[in-house]
Design a protein around this motif. Sequence first.
Motif, short mmCIF file in Angstrom:
data_model
loop_
_atom_site.label_atom_id
_atom_site.label_comp_id
_atom_site.label_asym_id
_atom_site.label_seq_id
_atom_site.Cartn_x
_atom_site.Cartn_y
_atom_site.Cartn_z
N UNK A 118 0.94 -1.12 0.01
CA UNK A 118 -0.05 0.13 -0.09
C UNK A 118 0.96 1.24 0.14
N UNK A 119 2.02 1.40 0.43
CA UNK A 119 2.99 2.32 0.51
C UNK A 119 3.55 2.58 -0.65
N UNK A 120 3.56 1.62 -2.08
CA UNK A 120 3.91 2.13 -3.10
C UNK A 120 3.26 3.45 -3.71
N UNK A 121 4.10 4.22 -4.15
CA UNK A 121 3.68 5.38 -4.84
C UNK A 121 2.90 5.35 -6.13
N UNK A 122 1.70 5.40 -6.38
CA UNK A 122 1.02 5.03 -7.84
C UNK A 122 0.92 6.13 -8.70
N UNK A 123 1.32 5.82 -9.88
CA UNK A 123 1.33 6.76 -10.83
C UNK A 123 0.41 6.23 -12.00
N UNK A 124 -0.49 7.08 -12.51
CA UNK A 124 -1.34 6.60 -13.58
C UNK A 124 -1.13 7.56 -14.77
N UNK A 125 -0.74 6.70 -15.79
CA UNK A 125 -0.49 7.45 -17.27
C UNK A 125 -1.69 7.36 -18.10
N UNK A 126 -2.25 8.59 -18.19
CA UNK A 126 -3.69 8.67 -19.09
C UNK A 126 -3.03 9.35 -20.28
N UNK A 127 -3.54 8.72 -21.55
CA UNK A 127 -3.17 8.92 -22.75
C UNK A 127 -3.84 8.22 -24.10
N UNK A 166 4.55 2.43 -8.52
CA UNK A 166 3.70 1.39 -9.16
C UNK A 166 3.16 2.26 -10.50
N UNK A 167 3.49 2.01 -11.61
CA UNK A 167 3.27 2.85 -12.63
C UNK A 167 2.31 1.95 -13.83
N UNK A 168 1.02 2.90 -13.67
CA UNK A 168 0.10 1.98 -14.46
C UNK A 168 -0.09 2.43 -16.06
N UNK A 169 -0.19 1.95 -17.00
CA UNK A 169 -0.42 2.47 -18.45
C UNK A 169 -1.91 2.48 -18.69
N UNK A 170 -2.57 3.52 -18.49
CA UNK A 170 -4.29 3.66 -18.99
C UNK A 170 -4.25 4.19 -20.47
N UNK A 171 -3.29 4.26 -21.24
CA UNK A 171 -3.35 4.73 -22.60
C UNK A 171 -4.44 3.88 -23.66
N UNK A 172 -5.09 4.76 -24.50
CA UNK A 172 -6.09 3.94 -25.18
C UNK A 172 -5.62 4.58 -26.64
N UNK A 200 -1.50 8.35 -6.67
CA UNK A 200 -0.98 9.37 -6.06
C UNK A 200 -0.61 10.54 -7.29
N UNK A 201 -0.46 9.97 -8.37
CA UNK A 201 -0.22 11.00 -9.45
C UNK A 201 -0.86 10.84 -10.60
N UNK A 202 -1.23 11.62 -11.42
CA UNK A 202 -1.81 11.20 -12.87
C UNK A 202 -1.04 12.08 -13.64
N UNK A 203 -0.37 11.39 -14.90
CA UNK A 203 0.00 12.44 -16.09
C UNK A 203 -0.87 12.00 -17.17
N UNK A 204 -1.47 13.42 -17.44
CA UNK A 204 -2.41 13.49 -18.57
C UNK A 204 -1.70 13.86 -19.82
N UNK A 205 -1.81 12.87 -20.76
CA UNK A 205 -1.14 13.41 -22.24
C UNK A 205 -2.25 12.99 -23.20
#
Length: 474
Positions: A23-32, A62-68, A96-101
Amino acid sequence: MKILFKYFLILALFISGNQIYAQSKFKIACVGNSITYGSGLKDRLTASYPARLQALLGTSYEVSNFGVSGATMLKKGNKPYWNTPEYQRVLSASPDLIFIKLGTNDSKLINREQMPGFEADYKEMIRTFKALSSKPRVVLLLPIKAFSDEKFGISGSYLKASMIPVIQKIAYEEQLEILDLYSLFADKEALLADKIHPNAVGDNFIALRLESFLRQQTKPGKALSKKISVPLQKEQFYGYEVLNFSFQGRSAKIVQPKKVAKGMPWIWRARFWGHEPQTDIALLERGFHVVYCDVAELFGNPEAIRIWNGFYAYLRKMGFARKAVLEGMSRGGVYVYNWAAANPEKVACVYADNPVLDLKSWPGGKGQGPGSKESWNTFLTDYGYETETAAVVFKGSPIDQIEAIVKGKYPMLHVCGDQDEVVPMSENSLPFAEKIKLAGGDIQLIHKPEGKHHPHSLANPQPIVDFILKATGY
């Protein structure tokens, strides 16, 4: 029985500890869109920029790829991101952080009629993400440069002229951090095999920029407007807030980064505010302030130095770093070097671009260049010469002050067009650099072999930025 109980207790603690760690992992969501997804890559699961970012950051992230592929920001676009399963997954991911591209596909002709809704849709997505229980930090990524106006229906020219300014405006109004991937790819067409999608090297290039951004040491800045006692106006500067005010009767500006680097570093633009701003923008991303105090058109005379001395003292009282990065384009070279000659201990480095270093060359026109009669007359007035003949003895150009300039022991970088038809290198940067080196100074030149006086700077300012970061210890 006691031994068995202890075993289960230890096991429970171990499992609980692992859950806490997970749970302590810093979660990053990559939206694009497809660029985020990794379209065209041989192995997108390892080569897409979210995958590369994961590898660079390590197991504490923890980096997640949410690209479409093909996704638009527009709700009424031809393929709205809003209607995808990936969008729902972002909402439930507790990032914890979201990159929007997003924005590249919105440039398609099929989506142009809906463009009036782009800003509202973008802001709604931002606010939806910020309202999540995890309260994520939202960072906007400008689309990378598209080197085509027709591939996949995407228009590179429309993207630059219409999409990017809107995204920068959104970043300003929503007070969000924004990263300029567009300029970063301006000289990297070779990394986009189909003119739109980067190859594995290009994706790694994006990942490296995001990693650098995540690791930089910055903190929220203080509201400088409270420290300015005179009336001021606030407006946008490529997604950042600029404070406009008057200093000693002169126009002054301070652009504030979203987060400030330790020590409050700054770059001082001498002339031509906002022209070819990519270096300034890149430094804002890294926590530098950008400042300006208009002393046109005094050509670096004692009055200009006096005003700048006062402005420097004014900034120091606000907490700005003791040493400034000086930026001089064209005649701005005279301003920065004449001030540096008078204040060598206050300079971190100098970036000059097709700079005027001998006022007899320009505006004087006493050599190969055409000069400027109007500006030469202004120069004569500024320095108190009643006749042109009297100005023959003038020794107040940077090229005449080599000893005072090298006294500061700061590095210098000149970006020069070898074919500069206005400010010839042979009369300015070349003899200046030779004299600096003979005097023991530190100077380097970046040549643009076919370059003329315009455009200034580099489309991708990374070499300039790297020079400044190294010179300032960042």
